[in-house]
Design a protein around this motif. Structure first.
Motif, PDB file in Angstrom:
ATOM      1  N   PRO A 193      -0.367 -10.958  -1.749  1.00 23.33           N
ATOM      2  CA  PRO A 193       0.775 -10.316  -1.068  1.00 23.33           C
ATOM      3  C   PRO A 193       0.368  -9.280  -0.038  1.00 23.33           C
ATOM      4  CG  PRO A 193       1.150 -10.468  -3.440  1.00 23.33           C
ATOM      5  CD  PRO A 193      -0.275 -10.879  -3.199  1.00 23.33           C
ATOM      6  N   SER A 194      -0.769  -8.620  -0.235  1.00 23.94           N
ATOM      7  CA  SER A 194      -1.197  -7.606   0.729  1.00 23.94           C
ATOM      8  C   SER A 194      -1.638  -8.214   2.055  1.00 23.94           C
ATOM      9  CB  SER A 194      -2.344  -6.781   0.142  1.00 23.94           C
ATOM     10  OG  SER A 194      -3.468  -7.607  -0.132  1.00 23.94           O
ATOM     11  N   LYS A 195      -1.907  -9.529   2.072  1.00 25.40           N
ATOM     12  CA  LYS A 195      -2.346 -10.203   3.297  1.00 25.40           C
ATOM     13  C   LYS A 195      -1.220 -10.922   4.005  1.00 25.40           C
ATOM     14  CE  LYS A 195      -7.113 -10.905   1.725  1.00 25.40           C
ATOM     15  NZ  LYS A 195      -8.195 -11.888   1.497  1.00 25.40           N
ATOM     16  N   ILE A 196      -0.015 -10.885   3.454  1.00 25.08           N
ATOM     17  CA  ILE A 196       1.141 -11.534   4.078  1.00 25.08           C
ATOM     18  C   ILE A 196       1.734 -10.563   5.106  1.00 25.08           C
ATOM     19  CG2 ILE A 196       3.448 -12.465   3.709  1.00 25.08           C
ATOM     20  CD1 ILE A 196       2.583 -13.417   0.998  1.00 25.08           C
ATOM     21  N   ASP A 197       1.849 -11.020   6.338  1.00 22.67           N
ATOM     22  CA  ASP A 197       2.398 -10.191   7.401  1.00 22.67           C
ATOM     23  C   ASP A 197       3.906 -10.370   7.488  1.00 22.67           C
ATOM     24  OD1 ASP A 197       0.076  -8.955   8.299  1.00 22.67           O
ATOM     25  OD2 ASP A 197      -0.475 -10.683   9.535  1.00 22.67           O
ATOM     26  N   THR A 198       4.605  -9.270   7.696  1.00 18.46           N
ATOM     27  CA  THR A 198       6.040  -9.263   7.947  1.00 18.46           C
ATOM     28  C   THR A 198       6.295  -8.513   9.245  1.00 18.46           C
ATOM     29  OG1 THR A 198       6.436  -7.205   6.751  1.00 18.46           O
ATOM     30  CG2 THR A 198       6.480  -9.254   5.464  1.00 18.46           C
ATOM     31  N   LEU A 199       7.567  -8.451   9.658  1.00 19.60           N
ATOM     32  CA  LEU A 199       7.862  -7.737  10.898  1.00 19.60           C
ATOM     33  C   LEU A 199       7.567  -6.247  10.758  1.00 19.60           C
ATOM     34  CD1 LEU A 199      10.883  -6.056  10.894  1.00 19.60           C
ATOM     35  CD2 LEU A 199      11.626  -8.377  10.465  1.00 19.60           C
ATOM     36  N   VAL A 200       7.607  -5.711   9.523  1.00 21.22           N
ATOM     37  CA  VAL A 200       7.277  -4.300   9.307  1.00 21.22           C
ATOM     38  C   VAL A 200       5.791  -4.066   9.538  1.00 21.22           C
ATOM     39  CG1 VAL A 200       7.258  -2.418   7.633  1.00 21.22           C
ATOM     40  CG2 VAL A 200       9.179  -4.002   7.704  1.00 21.22           C
ATOM     41  N   SER A 201       4.958  -4.921   8.953  1.00 24.11           N
ATOM     42  CA  SER A 201       3.510  -4.748   9.122  1.00 24.11           C
ATOM     43  C   SER A 201       3.069  -5.046  10.551  1.00 24.11           C
ATOM     44  CB  SER A 201       2.762  -5.642   8.130  1.00 24.11           C
ATOM     45  OG  SER A 201       3.075  -7.010   8.349  1.00 24.11           O
ATOM     46  N   LEU A 202       3.735  -6.019  11.198  1.00 23.95           N
ATOM     47  CA  LEU A 202       3.365  -6.345  12.572  1.00 23.95           C
ATOM     48  C   LEU A 202       3.668  -5.198  13.531  1.00 23.95           C
ATOM     49  CD1 LEU A 202       4.558 -10.064  12.823  1.00 23.95           C
ATOM     50  CD2 LEU A 202       2.206  -9.236  12.769  1.00 23.95           C
ATOM     51  N   MET A 203       4.731  -4.447  13.257  1.00 23.65           N
ATOM     52  CA  MET A 203       5.150  -3.388  14.169  1.00 23.65           C
ATOM     53  C   MET A 203       4.553  -2.028  13.803  1.00 23.65           C
ATOM     54  SD  MET A 203       7.044  -4.687  16.528  1.00 23.65           S
ATOM     55  CE  MET A 203       6.080  -6.188  16.507  1.00 23.65           C
ATOM     56  N   PHE A 204       4.559  -1.662  12.514  1.00 23.23           N
ATOM     57  CA  PHE A 204       4.242  -0.295  12.104  1.00 23.23           C
ATOM     58  C   PHE A 204       2.842  -0.119  11.513  1.00 23.23           C
ATOM     59  CE2 PHE A 204       8.840  -0.215  12.223  1.00 23.23           C
ATOM     60  CZ  PHE A 204       9.128   1.038  12.730  1.00 23.23           C
ATOM     61  N   ARG A 205       2.175  -1.207  11.123  1.00 26.93           N
ATOM     62  CA  ARG A 205       0.934  -1.042  10.382  1.00 26.93           C
ATOM     63  C   ARG A 205      -0.261  -0.850  11.309  1.00 26.93           C
ATOM     64  NH1 ARG A 205      -0.597  -5.568   6.167  1.00 26.93           N
ATOM     65  NH2 ARG A 205      -1.126  -6.711   8.081  1.00 26.93           N
ATOM     66  N   GLY A 206      -1.024   0.209  11.016  1.00 23.74           N
ATOM     67  CA  GLY A 206      -2.307   0.443  11.659  1.00 23.74           C
ATOM     68  C   GLY A 206      -3.362   0.624  10.577  1.00 23.74           C
ATOM     69  N   PHE A 207      -4.587   0.921  10.979  1.00 25.24           N
ATOM     70  CA  PHE A 207      -5.663   1.086  10.003  1.00 25.24           C
ATOM     71  C   PHE A 207      -6.470   2.337  10.330  1.00 25.24           C
ATOM     72  CE2 PHE A 207      -4.721  -3.370   9.375  1.00 25.24           C
ATOM     73  CZ  PHE A 207      -4.895  -3.531   8.007  1.00 25.24           C
ATOM     74  N   LEU A 208      -6.759   3.088   9.264  1.00 21.43           N
ATOM     75  CA  LEU A 208      -7.611   4.269   9.354  1.00 21.43           C
ATOM     76  C   LEU A 208      -8.965   3.959   8.753  1.00 21.43           C
ATOM     77  CD1 LEU A 208      -5.572   7.478   8.421  1.00 21.43           C
ATOM     78  CD2 LEU A 208      -6.578   6.906  10.623  1.00 21.43           C
ATOM     79  N   LEU A 209     -10.006   4.417   9.405  1.00 17.90           N
ATOM     80  CA  LEU A 209     -11.360   4.308   8.870  1.00 17.90           C
ATOM     81  C   LEU A 209     -11.773   5.695   8.373  1.00 17.90           C
ATOM     82  CD1 LEU A 209     -13.858   2.485   8.474  1.00 17.90           C
ATOM     83  CD2 LEU A 209     -14.667   3.296  10.707  1.00 17.90           C
ATOM     84  N   SER A 210     -11.930   5.824   7.063  1.00 16.90           N
ATOM     85  CA  SER A 210     -12.322   7.104   6.471  1.00 16.90           C
ATOM     86  C   SER A 210     -13.789   7.069   6.072  1.00 16.90           C
ATOM     87  CB  SER A 210     -11.461   7.411   5.246  1.00 16.90           C
ATOM     88  OG  SER A 210     -11.619   6.425   4.254  1.00 16.90           O
TER      89      SER A 210
END
Length: 562
Positions: free
Chosen positions: A345-362
């Motif tokens: 489920p964490s790898k399924i893209d939706t319109l929310v993840s396509l628009m709002f999701r970014g990634f941080l490298l810590s």
């Protein structure tokens, strides 16, 4: 505050107050803050009669009180409400405080265009022409009534007649020339005062429609109106609905799996707001009702029931998380129906993840063995600390805080102290280390949350520090990691333009009022959404608000969708 509440400071002010009509009249004509030139939510210090913005705005009245501890009483020049900083509440003068009550009557009588009686136009006094004097000053007609002092009927009328008499005495006498009438020219021409910048809020408009407030749900309305202007998000939402309609197999009936889901009612509300056009006979008080969506929200999250105020940022995160979860479940069921094994489920893209999701490298770096530990985490928003200058020395001038300053503090290197030492796997024990972040992937819609609310012992307080934010060209490339800098340097991928702002007006998180500002890129016009009311505003007005949530959109997305 009730009348029986005793405030010793207001009694002292009432004893010292001497009503100077001319001084107060000249002060009220300057309808802007003496510090930041703000034109609304203005207060007047009853000690030195300076005009400053209220503690719910930028807060220069609070700074004035903290610097002059004896200047604790301020009066609102629009509503005539009196606030005492020492009592930390609104106060009401006693009946015997005649001068104070007369001051309030004078302010209500002379309040400016931002008050409720702004539709009454003031008559401009013209210079008198050269005419022959007449024996009597009582003329026939309605204009002659302004120069007649009527005997007072009560104490309030007595004060108003005193003001009228003072204004009548200032009128210049008629000029009677001996030989021929000539225009009177002053010997020394008056110098015009330099104009101050005016942040304009336009009239109510019918180009956009508001959302009705059914009882303290302004935090929902501000978030919904901001999402309504995110064109790429709305486009994907419409596309999702079209796919669902084309795949319907229930004889035209709505899919029962989508009942009691936010996605269904959210789509209906957004389409209604975007496609709305002014109907014939439309009145300003009419608005869109969000009752169906609100009922589903309260059913999923019972804490939103009732009439309590809640945090707009928490509601935004709840909305996006719930919408993403519903769409993920729906997509998994469709894949199972087609015989495709369910993915993670964490790898399924939706319109929310396509628009709002970014990634941080810590990265956590062990200072003992010089070993870095890196991790890549998804994010939906970035929460930035806001500096608090409540106990700072007000006599020391400080520069305006910028949004880029908050971002730099977020991405700077942080040294972990003894309380939160990092357990180094190589050393086998907690070690002194540093921590920092980089942007590994920027979202299409960047949501920035300014952390203005903090817990102070038992209550939740608010930080009123003004943060200057860019309206266009927010460059996120300084916060990229080395790999992203080589790929996207000098491209529009790292440039963001502001599209919506959510503002909280008030003191604490459980009180106050939320409004939102959003731009229509096609029209190039900003709008203020205050529940049912929608106003056109200038961009200069928006860039001077006390922002709580900022929505930036990637510039190449504007070219494709807006």
């Amino acid at each position: 505050m009730d009348e029986d509440t005793d405030c010793p400071h207001i009694s002292e002010a009432a004893e010292k107050l001497k009503l100077d009509v001319e001084q107060i009249r000249a002060t009220l004509n300057n309808r802007s803050c003496n510090v930041c030139l703000r034109i609304d939510q203005l207060w007047m210090c009853m000690e030195c009669r300076q005009i400053l913005c209220g503690h719910n705005a930028v807060g220069h009245s609070t700074a004035h009180y903290e610097f002059h501890k004896t200047h604790c009483l301020f009066i609102n020049i629009e509503s005539a409400a009196i606030f005492c900083f020492k009592c930390n509440s609104d106060v009401e003068p006693k009946n015997h405080d005649d001068e104070l009550n007369r001051l309030r009557q004078f302010i209500l009588y002379n309040r400016g265009p931002s008050a409720s009686n702004s539709n009454k136009k003031k008559r401009r006094r013209k210079a008198p022409k050269a005419v022959k004097p007449k024996k009597t000053s009582f003329k026939q007609g309605p204009r002659a009534i302004e120069n007649v002092c009527i005997p007072p009927n009560n104490e309030n009328d007595c004060f108003m007649n005193t003001v009228t008499q003072a204004l009548c005495e200032q009128e210049p006498q008629a000029v009677v020339p001996k030989i021929a009438p000539k225009a009177v020219v002053p010997k020394t021409p008056l110098k015009a005062k330099p104009k101050k910048p005016f942040y304009k809020r336009g009239p109510r408009t019918t180009k956009k429609v508001g959302i009705s407030n059914s009882g303290n749900n302004c935090f929902m309305i501000a978030v919904w109106q901001s999402i309504r202007h995110l064109k790429p998000f709305i486009y994907c939402m419409k596309l999702f609905k079209l796919v669902e309609i084309s795949n319907k197999k229930n004889n035209g009936n709505p899919d029962p799996r989508l009942q009691d889901c936010i996605a269904q009612e959210m789509w209906k509300l957004m389409v209604t707001l975007v496609d709305w056009q002014k109907p014939p006979g439309y009145k300003f008080r009419e608005a869109i009702s969000p009752t169906a969506l609100q009922q589903i929200v309260c059913k999923i999250k019972p804490r939103y029931k009732g009439y309590h105020q809640h945090d707009a940022h928490e509601f935004l995160m709840f909305t996006l998380d719930t919408l993403h979860s519903e769409l993920t479940d729906e997509k998994s069921k469709l894949l199972l129906e087609e015989g495709i094994t369910t993915q993670n489920p964490s790898k399924i893209d939706t319109l929310v993840s396509l628009m709002f999701r970014g990634f941080l490298l810590s990265e956590v770096y062990c200072l003992k063995c010089n070993t870095p530990y890196r991790k890549r985490d998804p994010i939906t928003d970035i929460s930035l600390d806001v500096p608090d200058y409540k106990n700072a020395d007000l006599s020391v001038l400080r520069p305006v805080d910028l949004l880029t300053d908050c971002l730099e503090r977020y991405f700077e290197i942080e040294e972990l102290n003894e309380r939160n030492f990092y357990f180094c796997e190589k050393c086998g024990k907690p070690q002194k280390s540093t921590k920092r972040f980089w942007m590994n992937a920027v979202p299409n819609i960047l949501c920035l949350h300014l952390k203005r609310f903090r817990w102070d012992k038992t209550c939740r307080t608010k930080v009123h520090t003004f943060i200057k934010f860019p309206m266009q060209s927010l460059d996120m490339s300084p916060y990229f990691d080395d790999e992203m800098k080589t790929q996207f340097v000098g491209k529009d991928t790292n440039m963001f333009d502001l599209i919506a702002v959510v503002v909280h007006d008030g003191e604490g998180g459980g009180s106050g009022h939320y409004t939102s500002y959003a731009v229509d890129f096609k029209e190039g016009q900003w709008y203020e959404y205050n529940d049912e009311k929608v106003h056109e505003v200038d961009a200069s007005f928006v860039e001077n608000v006390q922002a709580y949530l900022l929505f930036y959109i990637k510039r190449d997305m504007i070219y494709n969708f807006c």
